[in-house]
Structure formats: C-alpha cells, structure tokens
Design a protein around this motif. Structure first.
Motif, PDB file in Angstrom:
ATOM      1  N   ASP A  69       0.871  -1.185   0.000  1.00 53.69           N
ATOM      2  CA  ASP A  69       0.000   0.000   0.000  1.00 53.69           C
ATOM      3  C   ASP A  69       0.905   1.231   0.000  1.00 53.69           C
ATOM      4  O   ASP A  69       1.368   1.672   1.062  1.00 53.69           O
ATOM      5  CB  ASP A  69      -0.905  -0.022   1.231  1.00 53.69           C
ATOM      6  CG  ASP A  69      -1.998   1.041   1.169  1.00 53.69           C
ATOM      7  OD1 ASP A  69      -1.808   2.051   0.456  1.00 53.69           O
ATOM      8  OD2 ASP A  69      -3.035   0.867   1.833  1.00 53.69           O
ATOM      9  N   VAL A  70       1.165   1.774  -1.197  1.00 50.79           N
ATOM     10  CA  VAL A  70       2.119   2.883  -1.303  1.00 50.79           C
ATOM     11  C   VAL A  70       1.604   4.137  -0.611  1.00 50.79           C
ATOM     12  O   VAL A  70       2.391   4.932  -0.078  1.00 50.79           O
ATOM     13  CB  VAL A  70       2.455   3.169  -2.781  1.00 50.79           C
ATOM     14  CG1 VAL A  70       3.296   2.060  -3.359  1.00 50.79           C
ATOM     15  CG2 VAL A  70       1.193   3.379  -3.595  1.00 50.79           C
ATOM     16  N   GLU A  71       0.291   4.349  -0.604  1.00 55.59           N
ATOM     17  CA  GLU A  71      -0.245   5.544   0.039  1.00 55.59           C
ATOM     18  C   GLU A  71      -0.056   5.481   1.546  1.00 55.59           C
ATOM     19  O   GLU A  71       0.395   6.448   2.176  1.00 55.59           O
ATOM     20  CB  GLU A  71      -1.727   5.704  -0.316  1.00 55.59           C
ATOM     21  CG  GLU A  71      -2.317   7.013   0.186  1.00 55.59           C
ATOM     22  CD  GLU A  71      -3.734   7.235  -0.319  1.00 55.59           C
ATOM     23  OE1 GLU A  71      -4.318   8.281   0.027  1.00 55.59           O
ATOM     24  OE2 GLU A  71      -4.254   6.383  -1.061  1.00 55.59           O
ATOM     25  N   ARG A  72      -0.384   4.331   2.135  1.00 52.74           N
ATOM     26  CA  ARG A  72      -0.159   4.168   3.574  1.00 52.74           C
ATOM     27  C   ARG A  72       1.328   4.205   3.890  1.00 52.74           C
ATOM     28  O   ARG A  72       1.734   4.742   4.935  1.00 52.74           O
ATOM     29  CB  ARG A  72      -0.789   2.861   4.045  1.00 52.74           C
ATOM     30  CG  ARG A  72      -0.552   2.579   5.525  1.00 52.74           C
ATOM     31  CD  ARG A  72      -1.187   1.284   5.948  1.00 52.74           C
ATOM     32  NE  ARG A  72      -2.646   1.388   5.962  1.00 52.74           N
ATOM     33  CZ  ARG A  72      -3.448   0.424   6.419  1.00 52.74           C
ATOM     34  NH1 ARG A  72      -2.929  -0.721   6.877  1.00 52.74           N
ATOM     35  NH2 ARG A  72      -4.760   0.584   6.399  1.00 52.74           N
ATOM     36  N   PHE A  73       2.114   3.613   3.022  1.00 56.84           N
ATOM     37  CA  PHE A  73       3.559   3.620   3.218  1.00 56.84           C
ATOM     38  C   PHE A  73       4.085   5.050   3.276  1.00 56.84           C
ATOM     39  O   PHE A  73       4.896   5.396   4.135  1.00 56.84           O
ATOM     40  CB  PHE A  73       4.232   2.848   2.075  1.00 56.84           C
ATOM     41  CG  PHE A  73       5.721   2.716   2.216  1.00 56.84           C
ATOM     42  CD1 PHE A  73       6.291   1.763   3.038  1.00 56.84           C
ATOM     43  CD2 PHE A  73       6.570   3.566   1.516  1.00 56.84           C
ATOM     44  CE1 PHE A  73       7.668   1.638   3.175  1.00 56.84           C
ATOM     45  CE2 PHE A  73       7.946   3.456   1.638  1.00 56.84           C
ATOM     46  CZ  PHE A  73       8.499   2.481   2.469  1.00 56.84           C
ATOM     47  N   ARG A  74       3.601   5.894   2.366  1.00 55.42           N
ATOM     48  CA  ARG A  74       4.030   7.296   2.353  1.00 55.42           C
ATOM     49  C   ARG A  74       3.599   8.014   3.623  1.00 55.42           C
ATOM     50  O   ARG A  74       4.369   8.792   4.214  1.00 55.42           O
ATOM     51  CB  ARG A  74       3.439   7.998   1.125  1.00 55.42           C
ATOM     52  CG  ARG A  74       3.766   9.490   1.036  1.00 55.42           C
ATOM     53  CD  ARG A  74       5.215   9.708   0.769  1.00 55.42           C
ATOM     54  NE  ARG A  74       5.552  11.135   0.804  1.00 55.42           N
ATOM     55  CZ  ARG A  74       6.728  11.652   0.449  1.00 55.42           C
ATOM     56  NH1 ARG A  74       7.693  10.835   0.036  1.00 55.42           N
ATOM     57  NH2 ARG A  74       6.943  12.945   0.506  1.00 55.42           N
ATOM     58  N   ALA A 112       8.988  11.391   4.107  1.00 53.02           N
ATOM     59  CA  ALA A 112      10.064  11.534   3.124  1.00 53.02           C
ATOM     60  C   ALA A 112      11.235  10.609   3.411  1.00 53.02           C
ATOM     61  O   ALA A 112      12.206  10.571   2.658  1.00 53.02           O
ATOM     62  CB  ALA A 112      10.544  12.984   3.094  1.00 53.02           C
ATOM     63  N   GLY A 113      11.131   9.837   4.509  1.00 50.16           N
ATOM     64  CA  GLY A 113      12.242   8.949   4.857  1.00 50.16           C
ATOM     65  C   GLY A 113      12.408   7.800   3.896  1.00 50.16           C
ATOM     66  O   GLY A 113      13.516   7.264   3.740  1.00 50.16           O
ATOM     67  N   GLY A 114      11.309   7.373   3.244  1.00 50.14           N
ATOM     68  CA  GLY A 114      11.390   6.341   2.225  1.00 50.14           C
ATOM     69  C   GLY A 114      11.767   4.974   2.768  1.00 50.14           C
ATOM     70  O   GLY A 114      11.505   4.620   3.915  1.00 50.14           O
ATOM     71  N   ILE A 115      12.416   4.204   1.918  1.00 51.88           N
ATOM     72  CA  ILE A 115      12.758   2.804   2.221  1.00 51.88           C
ATOM     73  C   ILE A 115      13.669   2.708   3.450  1.00 51.88           C
ATOM     74  O   ILE A 115      13.507   1.818   4.289  1.00 51.88           O
ATOM     75  CB  ILE A 115      13.425   2.143   1.009  1.00 51.88           C
ATOM     76  CG1 ILE A 115      12.444   2.034  -0.157  1.00 51.88           C
ATOM     77  CG2 ILE A 115      13.936   0.749   1.367  1.00 51.88           C
ATOM     78  CD1 ILE A 115      11.298   1.097   0.064  1.00 51.88           C
ATOM     79  N   ALA A 116      14.626   3.621   3.568  1.00 57.94           N
ATOM     80  CA  ALA A 116      15.576   3.557   4.681  1.00 57.94           C
ATOM     81  C   ALA A 116      14.856   3.665   6.025  1.00 57.94           C
ATOM     82  O   ALA A 116      15.135   2.902   6.967  1.00 57.94           O
ATOM     83  CB  ALA A 116      16.615   4.648   4.543  1.00 57.94           C
ATOM     84  N   PHE A 117      13.895   4.610   6.110  1.00 59.08           N
ATOM     85  CA  PHE A 117      13.145   4.759   7.353  1.00 59.08           C
ATOM     86  C   PHE A 117      12.285   3.522   7.615  1.00 59.08           C
ATOM     87  O   PHE A 117      12.169   3.061   8.757  1.00 59.08           O
ATOM     88  CB  PHE A 117      12.268   6.014   7.269  1.00 59.08           C
ATOM     89  CG  PHE A 117      11.527   6.313   8.523  1.00 59.08           C
ATOM     90  CD1 PHE A 117      12.140   6.952   9.583  1.00 59.08           C
ATOM     91  CD2 PHE A 117      10.194   5.938   8.665  1.00 59.08           C
ATOM     92  CE1 PHE A 117      11.451   7.222  10.755  1.00 59.08           C
ATOM     93  CE2 PHE A 117       9.489   6.196   9.829  1.00 59.08           C
ATOM     94  CZ  PHE A 117      10.123   6.842  10.884  1.00 59.08           C
ATOM     95  N   ALA A 118      11.670   2.981   6.569  1.00 59.84           N
ATOM     96  CA  ALA A 118      10.838   1.787   6.724  1.00 59.84           C
ATOM     97  C   ALA A 118      11.675   0.597   7.184  1.00 59.84           C
ATOM     98  O   ALA A 118      11.224  -0.209   8.016  1.00 59.84           O
ATOM     99  CB  ALA A 118      10.140   1.465   5.410  1.00 59.84           C
ATOM    100  N   GLU A 119      12.875   0.444   6.668  1.00 62.76           N
ATOM    101  CA  GLU A 119      13.740  -0.662   7.077  1.00 62.76           C
ATOM    102  C   GLU A 119      14.119  -0.544   8.540  1.00 62.76           C
ATOM    103  O   GLU A 119      14.201  -1.554   9.250  1.00 62.76           O
ATOM    104  CB  GLU A 119      14.979  -0.711   6.199  1.00 62.76           C
ATOM    105  CG  GLU A 119      14.697  -1.199   4.780  1.00 62.76           C
ATOM    106  CD  GLU A 119      15.932  -1.202   3.912  1.00 62.76           C
ATOM    107  OE1 GLU A 119      15.932  -1.890   2.884  1.00 62.76           O
ATOM    108  OE2 GLU A 119      16.918  -0.508   4.261  1.00 62.76           O
ATOM    109  N   ASP A 120      14.343   0.688   9.014  1.00 63.39           N
ATOM    110  CA  ASP A 120      14.638   0.855  10.438  1.00 63.39           C
ATOM    111  C   ASP A 120      13.445   0.429  11.293  1.00 63.39           C
ATOM    112  O   ASP A 120      13.609  -0.220  12.331  1.00 63.39           O
ATOM    113  CB  ASP A 120      15.001   2.309  10.725  1.00 63.39           C
ATOM    114  CG  ASP A 120      16.339   2.706  10.121  1.00 63.39           C
ATOM    115  OD1 ASP A 120      17.143   1.787   9.838  1.00 63.39           O
ATOM    116  OD2 ASP A 120      16.583   3.911   9.924  1.00 63.39           O
TER     117      ASP A 120
END
Length: 293
Positions: free
Chosen positions: A95-100, A105-113
């Motif tokens: 879900d790209v909208e929820r992901f955003r 603005a942290g993107g993939i790096a923030f999600a991986e943390d």
C-alpha cells in the motif's frame, strides 16, 4: 522574422511544460503524485501518467520483493542459554499511500529501520519462549513462521507485507564458547571413563571365566593323571606280585639293587648300620645270595 523569434521561446516553454507533465511508471515500481506533500494520485499500473507541472511531484517506490538483513541480536531462551541470532526478512510494499503516510520523506531507509525494530522485538519474544534445543534443531521453520506472523500485523501499519523471515545463523556468544567447549569436553571425558569402566568390568569377567576354565581343565587333567597313575601303579604291583610268585629269590635281589641305588648316591655316601644288618647281605655273599641261604 521578429514574430518567429518571439514565438520560439514560447514554444520551447510549452514543450518543456508538456514534457514535465508526463511521467512513466516502470512495471517494477509504483508511483505517487504529491501536491504540496499530500497524495493526490496513486499510479499502480505501469505506463504513462500525468501531473501538474511545478505544482505536483512524483515519488516512486520499488514494487519488487526486497530483502533486509537484521543486525545480529542476543536472545535468552527458556533454559537461559544465551544465543546470538542472525536473521533476514523479505518484504514488499503493498500500500504505497499508507507507506508514504507512515514513513514520510524517509522512504525505504526509514521503513527498514522500523522493520528492524519490529522483527528484533518479535524474534526476542518468540525465541525467548522456547528452549535453545528447539532453536538449534533443524525443525525451526515453525519458529520462523511464528516470527513472521507476529510481525505481519505491525508491518501492515507501514503499508508493508512481510513475505518471509529466516534465521541464517544461530551461535553461542563468544564469551560462552569456552565454557561450552569445557562442558562438552568434560561430558566426553565422563563418557570415555564410563566406557573404560565397562571395558574393565567386561575384561574382569573374561579373566575370571578364563581362570575358572583353567582351574577346571587343570583339575580334570590332574584327576585323569591320578587315575592313570593309580592304574599304572596297580599294574606295576600286579607285575611285581606275579614276578615274586614265579621267582622269589630274584625279586628280593631286584628289590635290594633298587635299595642300593637309592641309598648309595653321591650326596649320601655315609651310612650308619649295625655290623649284622641284613641290608648288605647280597654284597657279603660270594654267590649273590643272602648269607645263610
């Protein structure tokens, strides 16, 4: 000429503006159209998309399954045998909208943390509820599935689906290795001592059996020898008796010679006898017969 010169810059601006209003979404990604940081459009299908130039921007996210290595962490199972676990996870943005909204603005790096924190917490909780033997055994797929299922709900809030979780390596902490090796060595030495003790016990049984067999064989041999010797003595006495009956004088002479042989040896050359002893009757007689006959 003057009019053409005036139209060329305007045409160039129009072309640039038109091109900036078009974007292409690759089949391996999804895109969001943002207007002043707010999501106004989700472009999930590959192909051309359109946006308002200068006002809207496009943010792209990878639509493939991504991998994330989790830093090694120390867990304490039920038996208090600490282990260092090295794991990795595979995830996908669903879900790209929820992901955003979740990562900004942290993107993939923030999600991986965020995923690291979720997976590390669930790994400690799940592995802390079982014994170290369950973790070290080959049947630990159920544990990995439990970690994945427990992390799915929290990851859904990020717009992410956790596809798989795997334990790559499970080791003892460095400071515990020496103690573990010493314990293993002591256990092996104890097993070796037990084996030696059982071997000595078996050897003692074999020796006892062999000694008993030896005694039985020697006893039987001595018994047979005594029987044979008794039979031989009986046969000899029978022969002597027959010889004595046939020629009494020769039998006495033979017995006297045997008596002389036994008495007159090199280590027994002195004898004390009375002058009229019958022992040397055959030696005093000229005819080899006892005196008086």
């Amino acid at each position: 000429m003057r009019k053409r010169a005036f139209l060329l810059p305007i045409l160039a601006v129009v072309i640039v503006t038109a091109l900036s209003a078009v974007f292409i979404v690759d089949e391996r990604e999804r895109a969001l159209v943002l207007q002043f940081g707010r999501v106004v459009k989700v472009q999930e299908d590959p192909g051309l998309g359109f946006k308002i130039p200068l006002i809207q921007e496009v943010v792209r996210y990878d639509d493939r399954i991504l991998s994330r290595d989790i830093d090694p962490l120390e867990v304490t199972p039920l038996d208090d045998r600490r282990l260092v676990v090295d794991a990795f996870a595979r995830f996908r943005i669903t879900d790209v909208e929820r992901f955003r909204q979740a990562v900004g603005a942290g993107g993939i790096a923030f999600a991986e943390d965020r995923l690291d924190s979720i997976l590390r917490s669930q790994t400690r909780e799940i592995l802390g509820s079982v014994s170290s033997n369950d973790i070290l055994s080959s049947d630990r797929a159920a544990l990995m599935l439990r970690i994945r299922n427990a992390a799915i709900e929290e990851a859904t809030e990020l717009g992410v689906e956790i596809v798989d979780v795997r334990l790559k390596r499970t080791d003892l902490p460095r400071q515990n290795l020496d103690a573990t090796f010493a314990r293993m060595r002591a256990e092996r030495e104890r097993e070796a001592a037990d084996e030696r003790a059982r071997g000595n016990e078996a050897a003692q049984r074999v020796r006892a059996q062999a000694d008993r067999t030896q005694v039985e064989i020697v006893s039987e041999a001595q018994r047979d020898a005594e029987v044979t010797r008794g039979e031989a003595d009986a046969e000899r006495n029978n022969i002597f008796a027959q010889a004595f009956g046939e020629d009494e004088e020769f039998f006495e002479f033979y017995r006297s010679l045997n008596a002389y042989r036994q008495a007159l040896r090199g280590d027994n050359s002195s004898m004390v006898l009375s002058p009229d002893s019958e022992f040397f009757d055959y030696l005093r007689s000229d005819m080899g017969a006892p005196a008086g006959r």
